[in-house]
Design a protein around this motif. Sequence first.
Motif, mmCIF file in Angstrom:
data_model
loop_
_atom_site.group_PDB
_atom_site.id
_atom_site.type_symbol
_atom_site.label_atom_id
_atom_site.label_comp_id
_atom_site.label_asym_id
_atom_site.label_seq_id
_atom_site.Cartn_x
_atom_site.Cartn_y
_atom_site.Cartn_z
ATOM 1 N N GLN A 1 -14.864 7.665 -14.665
ATOM 2 C CA GLN A 1 -15.661 6.453 -14.419
ATOM 3 C C GLN A 1 -14.823 5.229 -14.077
ATOM 4 N N SER A 2 -13.549 5.220 -14.503
ATOM 5 C CA SER A 2 -12.756 3.983 -14.409
ATOM 6 C C SER A 2 -12.091 3.804 -13.046
ATOM 7 N N TYR A 3 -12.857 3.982 -12.011
ATOM 8 C CA TYR A 3 -12.333 3.911 -10.650
ATOM 9 C C TYR A 3 -11.806 2.510 -10.314
ATOM 10 N N GLU A 4 -12.620 1.488 -10.642
ATOM 11 C CA GLU A 4 -12.213 0.115 -10.286
ATOM 12 C C GLU A 4 -10.963 -0.308 -11.027
ATOM 13 N N GLU A 5 -10.916 0.014 -12.329
ATOM 14 C CA GLU A 5 -9.737 -0.336 -13.137
ATOM 15 C C GLU A 5 -8.479 0.308 -12.553
ATOM 16 N N ALA A 6 -8.619 1.589 -12.163
ATOM 17 C CA ALA A 6 -7.458 2.318 -11.641
ATOM 18 C C ALA A 6 -6.990 1.725 -10.314
ATOM 19 N N ASN A 7 -7.945 1.390 -9.450
ATOM 20 C CA ASN A 7 -7.588 0.794 -8.160
ATOM 21 C C ASN A 7 -6.896 -0.539 -8.345
ATOM 22 N N LYS A 8 -7.424 -1.329 -9.288
ATOM 23 C CA LYS A 8 -6.836 -2.644 -9.559
ATOM 24 C C LYS A 8 -5.398 -2.476 -10.057
ATOM 25 N N LEU A 9 -5.228 -1.531 -10.964
ATOM 26 C CA LEU A 9 -3.893 -1.274 -11.519
ATOM 27 C C LEU A 9 -2.920 -0.884 -10.406
ATOM 28 N N LEU A 10 -3.369 0.004 -9.504
ATOM 29 C CA LEU A 10 -2.479 0.444 -8.425
ATOM 30 C C LEU A 10 -2.145 -0.699 -7.468
ATOM 31 N N SER A 11 -3.133 -1.591 -7.202
ATOM 32 C CA SER A 11 -2.757 -2.713 -6.319
ATOM 33 C C SER A 11 -1.813 -3.674 -7.018
ATOM 34 N N GLN A 12 -2.007 -3.893 -8.330
ATOM 35 C CA GLN A 12 -1.056 -4.769 -9.050
ATOM 36 C C GLN A 12 0.352 -4.186 -8.981
ATOM 37 N N LYS A 13 0.420 -2.874 -9.207
ATOM 38 C CA LYS A 13 1.732 -2.205 -9.236
ATOM 39 C C LYS A 13 2.382 -2.257 -7.856
ATOM 40 N N LYS B 1 1.961 -4.537 -5.580
ATOM 41 C CA LYS B 1 2.481 -5.908 -5.374
ATOM 42 C C LYS B 1 3.809 -6.079 -6.109
ATOM 43 N N GLN B 2 3.810 -5.623 -7.376
ATOM 44 C CA GLN B 2 5.002 -5.755 -8.218
ATOM 45 C C GLN B 2 6.204 -5.023 -7.617
ATOM 46 N N HIS B 3 5.933 -3.936 -6.857
ATOM 47 C CA HIS B 3 7.027 -3.121 -6.315
ATOM 48 C C HIS B 3 7.184 -3.313 -4.807
ATOM 49 N N GLY B 4 6.925 -4.529 -4.358
ATOM 50 C CA GLY B 4 7.223 -4.879 -2.961
ATOM 51 C C GLY B 4 6.312 -4.243 -1.939
ATOM 52 N N GLY B 5 5.074 -3.927 -2.329
ATOM 53 C CA GLY B 5 4.084 -3.455 -1.361
ATOM 54 C C GLY B 5 4.090 -1.957 -1.113
ATOM 55 N N ILE B 6 4.956 -1.202 -1.823
ATOM 56 C CA ILE B 6 4.953 0.258 -1.584
ATOM 57 C C ILE B 6 3.708 0.893 -2.208
ATOM 58 N N GLU B 7 3.323 2.041 -1.673
ATOM 59 C CA GLU B 7 2.192 2.771 -2.246
ATOM 60 C C GLU B 7 2.705 3.511 -3.482
ATOM 61 N N CYS B 8 2.157 3.153 -4.640
ATOM 62 C CA CYS B 8 2.682 3.696 -5.909
ATOM 63 C C CYS B 8 1.882 4.881 -6.409
ATOM 64 N N GLY B 9 0.735 5.134 -5.790
ATOM 65 C CA GLY B 9 -0.094 6.226 -6.285
ATOM 66 C C GLY B 9 -1.466 6.181 -5.647
ATOM 67 N N SER B 10 -2.331 7.062 -6.089
ATOM 68 C CA SER B 10 -3.713 7.038 -5.606
ATOM 69 C C SER B 10 -4.635 7.519 -6.716
ATOM 70 N N VAL B 11 -5.920 7.210 -6.531
ATOM 71 C CA VAL B 11 -6.902 7.533 -7.557
ATOM 72 C C VAL B 11 -7.603 8.829 -7.179
ATOM 73 N N VAL B 12 -7.779 9.723 -8.155
ATOM 74 C CA VAL B 12 -8.565 10.938 -7.923
ATOM 75 C C VAL B 12 -9.717 10.964 -8.924
ATOM 76 N N ILE B 13 -10.909 11.172 -8.382
ATOM 77 C CA ILE B 13 -12.100 11.132 -9.240
ATOM 78 C C ILE B 13 -12.570 12.546 -9.526
ATOM 79 N N ALA B 14 -12.812 12.833 -10.795
ATOM 80 C CA ALA B 14 -13.362 14.154 -11.140
ATOM 81 C C ALA B 14 -13.947 14.117 -12.546
ATOM 82 N N ASP B 15 -15.124 14.685 -12.680
ATOM 83 C CA ASP B 15 -15.714 14.848 -14.011
ATOM 84 C C ASP B 15 -15.257 16.210 -14.540
#
Length: 248
Positions: free
Chosen positions: A36-48, A50-64
Amino acid sequence: MAKGVALVTGGGRRIGAEITSELIDDGWYVLVHVRQSYEEANKLLSQKSKQHGGIECGSVVIADLSTDEGLASLIEQTNAAILTQKAEGLGALIHNASIYKSNDYGSVDLAELRMNTRIHIEVPFLLTQAFAVSLRAASGCVIGMVDTSLGRAWKGLSHYTATKAGLRQLMMNLAGDLAPDVRVNCVAPGAIMAAPWEAEHFASVIEKVPLGRGGSPVDVAKAVLFLIQSDYLSGQVLNVDGGWTVAP
Ligand SMILES: NC(=O)c1ccc[n+]([C@@H]2O[C@H](COP(=O)([O-])OP(=O)(O)OC[C@H]3O[C@@H](n4cnc5c(N)ncnc54)[C@H](OP(=O)(O)O)[C@@H]3O)[C@@H](O)[C@H]2O)c1
């Protein structure tokens, strides 16, 4: 280039989010699994990012993970991400997703017992099995998030403690089954973040903690990272509990 690909189940909020953050800071590309925590995860990844100079640090996978389809989808999405990242395989698998609800022993029905068994034992069993080859290829490691309930009588939590004990034993067994290529360990947090229903009980537990305070998600995440980085540790359970386990 990332250190490797890590999958953190239930990694979008609370302790899982801190593990995600710690791994990214250590250079991992993290697949943040959420239900369920899709928005929180996306926000965390964008913060990270930014913190790491704009590199892609990960991605979100949704599954119940309560359904077989959900589990199959998580496996498929993870394999696809490993390919996209051109990684040798899965470098770290953190079984963090969990359910934690109090219920009197006499009131626990089959559905509730099965759901605890499903999330705490079946899913880690099948997920590790699905990635065994991939983990071996990356000389990866697996960590089961358990707790400090083993051998104790926690009122109203038999369905939870019994299945977490199962997860702990599964991890210990896999430390043998997957050796020598894959290391398998557990982290056992003590009183870290109270569930909304247990504030009173939580305060009484903290009174018994020798270090005199509850732990923080960062304390737990650092233990996870320590196990990932410790090449000669396998089959261990690291208590992150301020000494609670040995308190008189
Ligand atoms: N909190 C503590 O003080 C403490 C103490 C001892 C041990 N631990 C262990 O440490 C770990 C993290 O603790 P926590 O309190 O942060 O965990 P939590 O909030 O209880 O649960 C972690 C995540 O599990 C996911 N989850 C639950 N059911 C799921 C399902 N059917 N399918 C997919 N995902 C599901 C949820 O993801 P979504 O939010 O995306 O739905 C949730 O955010 C857990 O394994 C816990 O047992 C924690």
